[in-house]
Design a protein around this motif. Sequence first.
Motif, short mmCIF file in Angstrom:
data_model
loop_
_atom_site.label_atom_id
_atom_site.label_comp_id
_atom_site.label_asym_id
_atom_site.label_seq_id
_atom_site.Cartn_x
_atom_site.Cartn_y
_atom_site.Cartn_z
N ARG A 150 26.22 73.01 -89.89
CA ARG A 150 25.54 73.03 -91.19
C ARG A 150 24.85 71.68 -91.39
O ARG A 150 25.45 70.63 -91.13
CB ARG A 150 26.55 73.21 -92.31
CG ARG A 150 27.24 74.57 -92.39
CD ARG A 150 27.97 74.69 -93.72
NE ARG A 150 28.83 75.87 -93.72
CZ ARG A 150 30.16 75.83 -93.51
NH1 ARG A 150 30.76 74.66 -93.31
NH2 ARG A 150 30.86 76.95 -93.51
N SER A 200 22.29 69.30 -94.02
CA SER A 200 21.56 69.07 -95.26
C SER A 200 21.21 67.59 -95.32
O SER A 200 21.22 66.91 -94.30
CB SER A 200 22.40 69.47 -96.48
OG SER A 200 21.60 69.36 -97.65
N LYS A 243 20.33 78.01 -99.08
CA LYS A 243 20.54 78.07 -97.62
C LYS A 243 19.18 78.22 -96.92
O LYS A 243 19.12 78.45 -95.72
CB LYS A 243 21.44 79.27 -97.29
CG LYS A 243 22.75 79.34 -98.07
CD LYS A 243 23.94 78.97 -97.20
CE LYS A 243 25.27 79.20 -97.92
NZ LYS A 243 25.44 78.27 -99.05
N SER A 244 18.10 78.16 -97.76
CA SER A 244 16.78 78.30 -97.15
C SER A 244 15.92 77.09 -97.49
O SER A 244 15.86 76.67 -98.66
CB SER A 244 16.12 79.58 -97.67
OG SER A 244 14.85 79.28 -98.24
N GLN A 249 21.96 75.42 -89.08
CA GLN A 249 21.49 76.11 -90.29
C GLN A 249 21.44 75.11 -91.44
O GLN A 249 22.31 74.23 -91.56
CB GLN A 249 22.43 77.28 -90.64
CG GLN A 249 23.86 76.85 -90.92
CD GLN A 249 24.86 78.00 -90.85
OE1 GLN A 249 25.18 78.50 -89.78
NE2 GLN A 249 25.35 78.41 -92.03
N ASP A 308 22.13 74.10 -95.12
CA ASP A 308 23.09 74.53 -96.15
C ASP A 308 23.23 73.37 -97.12
O ASP A 308 23.86 72.35 -96.81
CB ASP A 308 24.45 74.86 -95.50
CG ASP A 308 25.46 75.37 -96.53
OD1 ASP A 308 26.35 76.14 -96.16
OD2 ASP A 308 25.33 74.97 -97.71
#
Length: 445
Positions: free
Chosen positions: A186, A188, A249-250, A285, A287
């Motif tokens: 994850r 960010s 999450k996008s 991804q 997040d």
Amino acid sequence: ASRASSIPTHDDVDGAAPIAVTERTMIDVNPPRGTRDFLPEDMRLRNWLFQQFREVSRLLSFEEVDFPVLESEALYIRKAGEEITQQLYNFEDKGGRRVVLRPEITPSLARLVIKQGKSVSLPLKWFTIGQCWRYERMTRGRRREHYQWNMDIIGVSRVRAEAELIHALVILFERLGITSADVGIRISSRKVLQAVLQTYSIPEHLFTEVFVIVDKLGKISREEIEKELVSVGVSLDAVKGLVEVLSFKSLTRLEDVLGPNAEAVADLKQLFSLAENYGYSQWIQFDASVVRGLAYYTGIVFEAFDKEGILRAICGGGRYDRLLSTFGTDDIPACGFGFGDAVIVELLKEKGLVPDLIRQVDDIVFPLDAELEGPASKIVASLRQKGRSVDLVEDKRLKWVFKHAERVNAGRLILVGNSEWQRGMVRVKILSTREENEIRIDELD
Ligand SMILES: OCc1cccc(Br)n1
């Protein structure tokens, strides 16, 4: 004297002296609370895992460094309420110095970079594997020590550094047989929450505390988190705004809210674009709920997690561009990760990926009677000189020796017998083929 009926453990008598159960006082043979012993089988697995860490570090051309486990307490005094600084394994040494068993590696690394000053040229790519400590009330019975592999890149301000670190993680997982179906990373950025806090004009000095509180998402209830945020001075509507963005999450959604010029969006887009080129997009991804719990992160943050959601984070890291300047030098951009030795082993066990690491010995040398101990020593010395691992066995029955040879997966069993020795020979049994013959001693290799 009779042996103790049961050796008292720390759990039974923590704090009290062990109970004398015979005329001798039995020591407690358990290691201190929250710490582990490593028996040979455990040590083979640990060495194998650390060898993987080292090999990946080599692939990324990182250099190994090391630091004392003991550090000045001053390195970790931070006011953001992090769990790690509230559980310092700290004490006063005999010289009255406030010291700690280090809870993490990054501050030591920052200290060394500053100490080296101009004598090192940037960028630095350093790694280490070291034991870290925390003093946690054993209410939860958790470990108080673990070994952490750290990789850090010092002196690179662009997200290329984070992309390199994530590549290291992906290579490591693949080497262990873990796939992107098992584990995800994850990603960010602290700049996401910074942007939100700024739109609500939350003062900057609160940011760090907000991050530490928000990092508890998933560990304490949402209400608890909102209460703590309000208690440090975040307005209720800011809390609502934070909670909403944290669910993103996008990246497109994030861009809609933060706008196309937000630094957080640019950094993340660049990182995901580099990931495409490395070929590890399927591992990562976005997040927004990832903030990590260390106060000093300033940009991209990431953590690897098991997709079954059973285990705690496998590893974590991020950018910490301000840490070195808080230690009194000018700003030097930096980023890194810490990867513990415990959760990854739990994951390997879950996935049936723990390798079968057998004990292995090249030769067993066994003198068939006492006056052959001298000759046996000669043979042992010559074989070891040639780089063969040799287990010299004595005072055992031959039946035991054959079993032992199987147990330690010996390549050869070399029996030193009187009649053979007189003829300059020894009897050699090749365990794999069961073939047995006499070999001239000076032809043994
Ligand atoms: O990851 C937090 C942490 C720090 C030191 C020791 C242990 Br066990 N765990």
